[in-house]
Design a protein around this motif. Structure first.
Motif, PDB file in Angstrom:
ATOM      1  N   ILE A 114     -12.703  16.119 -32.218  1.00 26.51           N
ATOM      2  CA  ILE A 114     -13.422  15.456 -33.377  1.00 26.51           C
ATOM      3  C   ILE A 114     -13.715  14.040 -33.089  1.00 26.51           C
ATOM      4  O   ILE A 114     -12.719  13.280 -32.603  1.00 26.51           O
ATOM      5  CB  ILE A 114     -12.770  15.706 -34.612  1.00 26.51           C
ATOM      6  N   GLY A 115     -14.768  13.502 -33.547  1.00 25.88           N
ATOM      7  CA  GLY A 115     -14.904  11.888 -33.189  1.00 25.88           C
ATOM      8  C   GLY A 115     -16.035  11.533 -33.960  1.00 25.88           C
ATOM      9  O   GLY A 115     -17.036  12.210 -34.267  1.00 25.88           O
ATOM     10  N   HIS A 116     -15.834  10.124 -34.218  1.00 24.89           N
ATOM     11  CA  HIS A 116     -17.038   9.416 -34.786  1.00 24.89           C
ATOM     12  C   HIS A 116     -17.977   9.163 -33.518  1.00 24.89           C
ATOM     13  O   HIS A 116     -17.928   8.780 -32.535  1.00 24.89           O
ATOM     14  CB  HIS A 116     -16.824   8.177 -35.095  1.00 24.89           C
ATOM     15  N   ILE A 156      -7.857  16.513 -30.532  1.00 24.16           N
ATOM     16  CA  ILE A 156      -8.057  15.448 -30.056  1.00 24.16           C
ATOM     17  C   ILE A 156      -9.070  14.518 -31.037  1.00 24.16           C
ATOM     18  O   ILE A 156     -10.321  15.248 -31.075  1.00 24.16           O
ATOM     19  CB  ILE A 156      -8.309  15.357 -28.307  1.00 24.16           C
ATOM     20  N   THR A 157      -8.837  13.363 -31.365  1.00 26.23           N
ATOM     21  CA  THR A 157      -9.743  12.597 -32.267  1.00 26.23           C
ATOM     22  C   THR A 157     -10.326  11.479 -31.462  1.00 26.23           C
ATOM     23  O   THR A 157      -9.365  10.786 -30.783  1.00 26.23           O
ATOM     24  CB  THR A 157      -9.311  12.278 -33.430  1.00 26.23           C
ATOM     25  N   LEU A 158     -11.574  11.070 -31.337  1.00 24.99           N
ATOM     26  CA  LEU A 158     -12.153   9.967 -30.766  1.00 24.99           C
ATOM     27  C   LEU A 158     -12.560   9.124 -31.958  1.00 24.99           C
ATOM     28  O   LEU A 158     -13.672   9.378 -32.508  1.00 24.99           O
ATOM     29  CB  LEU A 158     -13.027  10.295 -29.878  1.00 24.99           C
ATOM     30  N   SER A 195      -4.847  10.645 -30.997  1.00 25.77           N
ATOM     31  CA  SER A 195      -6.303   9.951 -31.206  1.00 25.77           C
ATOM     32  C   SER A 195      -6.436   9.009 -30.384  1.00 25.77           C
ATOM     33  O   SER A 195      -5.206   8.119 -29.940  1.00 25.77           O
ATOM     34  CB  SER A 195      -5.935   9.538 -32.679  1.00 25.77           C
ATOM     35  N   VAL A 196      -7.628   8.533 -30.036  1.00 30.99           N
ATOM     36  CA  VAL A 196      -7.993   7.430 -28.979  1.00 30.99           C
ATOM     37  C   VAL A 196      -8.900   6.558 -29.758  1.00 30.99           C
ATOM     38  O   VAL A 196     -10.057   7.043 -30.134  1.00 30.99           O
ATOM     39  CB  VAL A 196      -8.342   8.041 -27.747  1.00 30.99           C
ATOM     40  N   ILE A 197      -8.397   5.274 -29.945  1.00 27.43           N
ATOM     41  CA  ILE A 197      -9.364   4.465 -30.347  1.00 27.43           C
ATOM     42  C   ILE A 197     -10.524   4.038 -29.130  1.00 27.43           C
ATOM     43  O   ILE A 197      -9.953   3.216 -28.044  1.00 27.43           O
ATOM     44  CB  ILE A 197      -8.776   3.114 -30.834  1.00 27.43           C
ATOM     45  N   ILE A 198     -11.521   4.420 -29.440  1.00 32.38           N
ATOM     46  CA  ILE A 198     -12.451   4.026 -27.962  1.00 32.38           C
ATOM     47  C   ILE A 198     -13.354   2.897 -28.279  1.00 32.38           C
ATOM     48  O   ILE A 198     -14.318   2.399 -27.173  1.00 32.38           O
ATOM     49  CB  ILE A 198     -13.150   5.451 -27.662  1.00 32.38           C
ATOM     50  N   GLY A 199     -13.474   2.587 -29.376  1.00 29.96           N
ATOM     51  CA  GLY A 199     -14.287   1.343 -29.634  1.00 29.96           C
ATOM     52  C   GLY A 199     -13.735   0.414 -31.075  1.00 29.96           C
ATOM     53  O   GLY A 199     -12.752  -0.233 -30.935  1.00 29.96           O
ATOM     54  N   GLU A 200     -14.193   0.866 -32.135  1.00 29.54           N
ATOM     55  CA  GLU A 200     -13.783   0.044 -33.350  1.00 29.54           C
ATOM     56  C   GLU A 200     -12.844   1.214 -33.887  1.00 29.54           C
ATOM     57  O   GLU A 200     -13.475   2.542 -34.133  1.00 29.54           O
ATOM     58  CB  GLU A 200     -15.090  -0.224 -34.283  1.00 29.54           C
TER      59      GLU A 200
END
Length: 321
Positions: A114-116, A156-158, A195-200
């Motif tokens: 799942i991710g933004h 896994i969340t991005l 969870s991985v913070i890939i940007g903001e």
């Protein structure tokens, strides 16, 4: 075409001159030997890049985290996951393209991802609302978290969002309640949640995906309760004080690792993820697989208990968002 940030303008001039020399040589009937001069410019640009990124200020980290050419959620899913089957809708109102989610495999291991997604051009950014999810996006996420829990699939969340969409329609449809439901679902699942913070990582819009057993941040990503501009507008009534706000918010990966909010910092290439998208994605993939392996032996009750305790401890320190 490369996109340069404000503080990278001197670098842009040098790299532009080197490319201009090579372009002239390619187009000339009498090719000039420009290799030596162009290579000297390359060396100068490389040294300047290292100097610029050696100690980035928090505000400059924000700028890098928002770079439009950083790999986004869709890029990670396409590169790291196989058999991705997107799942749409919250079963109450509709579909929110700002949130991607579905079943997939990583290294042949079935997972829920799942991710933004912010989008990569003008039209896709408008379609995806620049990654700012509406209530239906968070309700979709909660639905997929519940599905993963029922089928025993790691999640896994991005995370890459400036925050949840603050529009009137979103508030009318229960934005705050939807964020709370998604956060509650994160706390309740009995499967590994990474969870991985890939940007903001902006405000509750990020917390709704990042209340995880393991929270990793890319080196130049940021994670905060509010954007620096929003903080400056509230505290100083002046959005131009965003540099001071960024410093005060302690939103960098290094700060949050020290505070215990972030469990792991994933290194980026020199100059940021946008300068080596494929390399960054591979590095994130290896980190995800390692974190999955670390959590794979734990039973559901232990995972749930450790996750809840982690955020209770953060809350008791006054650090939770």
């Amino acid at each position: 075409m490369a996109h340069y940030l404000d503080f990278e303008k001197p670098l842009a001039e040098i790299e532009g001159k080197a490319e201009e020399l090579r372009a002239i040589a390619r187009q000339s009937d009498d090719p000039m030997d420009v290799d030596e001069e162009a290579n000297a410019l390359d060396r100068k640009a490389s040294a300047m890049l290292k100097d610029l990124y050696r100690e980035l200020t928090p505000w400059r980290k924000c700028q890098v985290a928002r770079h439009p050419q950083r790999p986004h959620c869709k890029d990670y899913i396409e590169a790291l996951f196989t058999e991705f089957t997107p799942l749409a809708g919250d079963r109450q109102f509709g579909e929110d393209l700002a949130v991607m989610g579905g079943l997939a495999r990583i290294n042949d291991r079935p997972v829920m991802v799942i991710g933004h997604e912010k989008g990569h051009d003008t039209q896709s950014r408008l379609d995806r609302n620049f990654g700012m999810a509406r209530p239906e996006g968070y309700r979709k996420a909660a639905r997929l978290l519940d599905m993963a829990d029922r089928f025993g699939l790691p999640v896994i969340t991005l995370v890459d969002t400036a925050g949840a969409y603050p529009g009137k329609g979103a508030e009318e449809r229960g934005q705050s309640e939807a964020i709370a439901r998604s956060t509650e679902a994160c706390l309740s699942v009995g499967v590994p949640l990474i969870s991985v913070i890939i940007g903001e990582g902006g405000s509750g819009g990020a917390v709704a995906f990042a209340t995880a057993n393991r929270v990793a941040m890319l080196e130049h990503s940021v994670y905060s309760v509010i954007s620096p501009e929003g903080c400056a507008s509230i505290l100083w009534k002046d959005a131009e004080k965003m540099r001071e706000a960024a410093q005060a918010l302690r939103l960098t990966a290094e700060d949050l690792y020290k505070l215990g909010v972030c469990d792991r910092i994933i290194p980026e290439p020199m100059g940021g993820a946008q300068r080596d998208r494929a390399g960054t994605i591979k590095t994130v993939g290896r980190a995800i697989e390692q974190m999955l392996t670390d959590l794979s032996e734990k039973d559901g009750e232990t995972l749930r208990k450790e996750r809840r305790q982690k955020f209770l401890d953060l809350g008791s320190k006054g650090l939770a968002a």
